[in-house]
Design an enzyme around this catalytic site. Structure first.
Site, short mmCIF file in Angstrom:
data_model
loop_
_atom_site.label_atom_id
_atom_site.label_comp_id
_atom_site.label_asym_id
_atom_site.label_seq_id
_atom_site.Cartn_x
_atom_site.Cartn_y
_atom_site.Cartn_z
CD GLU A 165 -39.21 12.32 -54.75
OE1 GLU A 165 -38.56 13.31 -55.13
OE2 GLU A 165 -40.33 12.04 -55.19
CG PHE A 196 -39.93 8.47 -56.83
CD1 PHE A 196 -39.25 7.37 -56.38
CD2 PHE A 196 -39.19 9.57 -57.27
CE1 PHE A 196 -37.86 7.35 -56.33
CE2 PHE A 196 -37.82 9.57 -57.23
CZ PHE A 196 -37.14 8.46 -56.76
CG LEU A 219 -29.99 12.95 -54.90
CD1 LEU A 219 -31.04 13.99 -54.60
CD2 LEU A 219 -30.13 12.44 -56.34
CG HIS A 272 -33.98 16.29 -54.28
ND1 HIS A 272 -34.02 15.73 -53.03
CD2 HIS A 272 -34.30 15.30 -55.15
CE1 HIS A 272 -34.33 14.44 -53.14
NE2 HIS A 272 -34.50 14.16 -54.41
NE ARG A 320 -37.59 14.96 -56.58
CZ ARG A 320 -36.78 14.45 -57.50
NH1 ARG A 320 -36.32 15.21 -58.48
NH2 ARG A 320 -36.43 13.18 -57.44
CG HIS A 371 -32.24 17.59 -57.79
ND1 HIS A 371 -31.15 16.76 -57.68
CD2 HIS A 371 -33.22 16.81 -58.35
CE1 HIS A 371 -31.45 15.54 -58.11
NE2 HIS A 371 -32.70 15.56 -58.55
CD GLN A 418 -37.39 19.00 -58.89
OE1 GLN A 418 -36.71 18.05 -59.23
NE2 GLN A 418 -38.70 19.04 -59.08
NE ARG A 434 -36.63 16.37 -62.79
CZ ARG A 434 -36.24 15.40 -61.95
NH1 ARG A 434 -36.89 14.24 -61.92
NH2 ARG A 434 -35.23 15.59 -61.12
#
Length: 567
Positions: free
Chosen positions: A247, A118, A244, A234, A278, A346, A232, A381
């Site tokens: 990721e 990730f 979405l 994404h 991100r 996101h 955030q 994050r």
């Protein structure tokens, strides 16, 4: 109507369900209520796709310090490091607990729980259940919660207020949607687990019910919101819907390409490429777009997410939801063609100010999950740390609330408080006339947030945005709710939600305008550098009738001094 419980939990997503189970296990004699505005398995947590980060392979090279370092560096050094160290040590236990409770984690060939790569994580430590991780985690917790007779659910109840006296929680009020009745829930302890505020933005991955209710109500009650300027984006929202694209798609080997076919991340993050954090990837994609290297479409510019080289077998095994969504919503099979994506709102890094034990400044009031800001995410994050946060701090909140409730007596709320709230809702709000539509105000709010508080920000644009938000707040005072009935009045609920979002948008805007630096997801073109000397601190926004009043508190640093952030 008046109802009593020892603990009331508002929100039935991952954090709320985990808190309820933890409290029930702490003491089987405690009466625990879960209030939620949707049925639990329709909560937004089910939309989490890619996985949950945890150190499970110390024998293969992972470590708690490595996970903590990745998280602190990913946060652009705004995370509180004592909370991060606690968090990374606690999450493996939660993974194994969910395994015992029946969560169908994906497995390696040797039968052990599988983990994938990730963004920003320097070890493959993201545990997953294909690309439906949140759904399976929620179902596991939901089914587990049914085992405890002392957990009572109130599905489809809408929170309207907190009852606080002498800086101590007394309970909450909520509308039962089916009847329209206002219910007073008296409690010794309350846990807010109501999720984030992503519907402030128009192009977003959030479900429509994620409107920041708990955050806004806490703010109006005098509880500070922390670090709200950090929102955030994404990297991969499906164009045009914003759905979405996990990721995990890049974690399994997907490439980002511009219209020239270039894997442009080589210019921005040569070591981590598509698996940089991100904020880094989203900025790179947006730069490609505004400099004319994105693809053009009737729905705006986009970047191509190329999974075609992964092959059908791997996509079907690891990313079946992505394939299904792409085929249904844009008619593209990612086995055969790249997907059109661009950055999308996101996650709310900020939230209700708590300490690492989920305690707010109000006695007996706790907050966990995305509604709270502990803070372990700081300015950015890392992917797969959010579901982990819900599990760890949901459990902490449940245990702390139980301990608190066990040593307290229930204090009754006066009838006057109940009557005042009922009058506020039905006489002064539902009953009034006006010429403004909450739907139009929400549309314009989304437009100003998408324009002025997006990935790249400037002082001039933000100033314009604050002015527009305040104009919308003034217009909102003249809003008319067309449906005057009490039963299942979605017009009334929508109007409430818009009011909450206006307050939160103002907080985001004012905090962002005040922070004259770039850090994590908050990037200012007029202040492009991080400024640790002046801004290595958390923002706290307090409600006043004139707008947010800002204060600042230091970041807790235990091991890792801020350094230049490279990937």
């Amino acid at each position: 109507m008046r109802v009593q419980h020892d603990i009331v939990i508002v929100g039935a997503g991952l954090a709320g369900l985990r808190a309820a189970i933890a409290a029930a296990e702490k003491n089987k004699n405690l009466s625990i209520a879960i209030i939620s505005k949707t049925y639990p398995i329709r909560c937004h947590s089910v939309c989490a796709e890619g996985g949950t980060a945890a150190v499970l392979r110390e024998d293969e090279g992972d470590s708690f310090d490595l996970h903590a370092w990745d998280t602190v560096k990913g946060s652009d050094f705004l995370a509180d490091q004592d909370a991060v160290e606690f968090f990374v040590r606690e999450i493996p236990r939660e993974i194994l607990l969910l395994d015992n409770w029946g969560c169908p984690w994906s497995r390696r060939e040797d039968g052990k729980i599988a983990q994938r790569a990730f963004g920003g994580q320097s070890f493959n430590r993201t545990v997953f259940a294909k690309d439906r991780t949140g759904l399976h985690e929620v179902h596991t917790l939901y089914e587990r919660s049914l085992m405890y007779p002392n957990i009572v659910r109130y599905d489809e109840y809408f929170l309207t207020n907190l009852i606080i006296e002498d800086n101590e929680i007394r309970g909450v009020t909520a509308i039962e949607l089916k009847t329209g009745d206002l219910i007073l829930f008296e409690a010794k302890a309350v846990i807010l687990a109501t999720g984030g505020a992503g519907r402030l933005y128009g192009f977003t991955t959030y479900s429509h019910q994620v409107t920041g209710d708990g955050m806004a109500i806490a703010y109006r009650c005098g509880i500070p919101l922390k670090d709200m300027e950090f929102f955030q984006f994404h990297p991969t929202g499906l164009v045009p819907s914003g759905i979405l694209i996990s990721e995990a798609a890049r974690g399994e080997g997907g490439y980002l390409r511009n219209k020239f076919g270039e894997r442009f991340m080589e210019k921005y993050a040569p070591e981590r490429m598509e698996l940089a954090p991100r904020d880094v990837v989203a900025r790179a994609m947006w730069k490609e777009i505004i400099e004319g290297r994105g693809f053009e479409s009737e729905h705006g510019a986009y970047i191509a997410l190329d999974l075609t080289h992964l092959g059908e077998e791997k996509i079907e095994e690891r990313l079946p939801l992505i394939r299904e969504a792409a085929k249904k919503f844009v008619g593209i099979d990612p086995v055969e063609e790249p997907l059109p994506v661009r950055p999308v709102a996101h996650y709310t890094m900020g939230g209700i100010h708590t300490n690492m034990w989920t305690e707010t400044p109000v006695k007996g009031l706790f907050a966990a999950g995305e509604v709270a800001c502990v803070s372990i995410h700081g300015a950015n994050r890392l992917g797969s740390n959010s579901t982990a946060e819900c599990l760890v701090f949901g459990r902490v909140a449940g245990e702390k609330a139980a301990e608190y409730a066990m040593r307290k007596d229930l204090k009754h709320v006066s009838n006057e408080i109940y009557k005042e709230e009922e009058k506020r809702i039905y006489d002064e709000f539902l009953g009034k006339s006006g010429d403004e539509s909450p739907y139009q105000i929400k549309k314009e709010l989304n437009e100003v947030m998408d324009k002025c508080f997006w990935i790249f920000r400037t002082g001039e644009e933000m100033k314009e945005g604050i002015k527009k938000i305040r104009e919308l707040k003034e217009r909102y005072k003249n809003v008319e709710i067309v449906d005057k009935k009490r039963r299942f009045n979605t017009d009334l609920i929508y109007a409430f939600e818009v009011g909450f979002m206006l307050d939160l948008a103002e907080v985001v805007a004012v905090c962002a305008y005040a922070r004259t630096e770039s850090r994590g997801a908050h990037y200012r073109l007029d202040y492009p550098n991080r400024d640790d000397e002046n801004w290595l601190k958390h923002s706290l926004a307090y409600y006043t009738p004139q707008g947010p009043k800002l204060e600042y508190i230091p970041v807790k640093i235990t091991k890792w001094k801020p350094v230049e952030r490279k990937y």
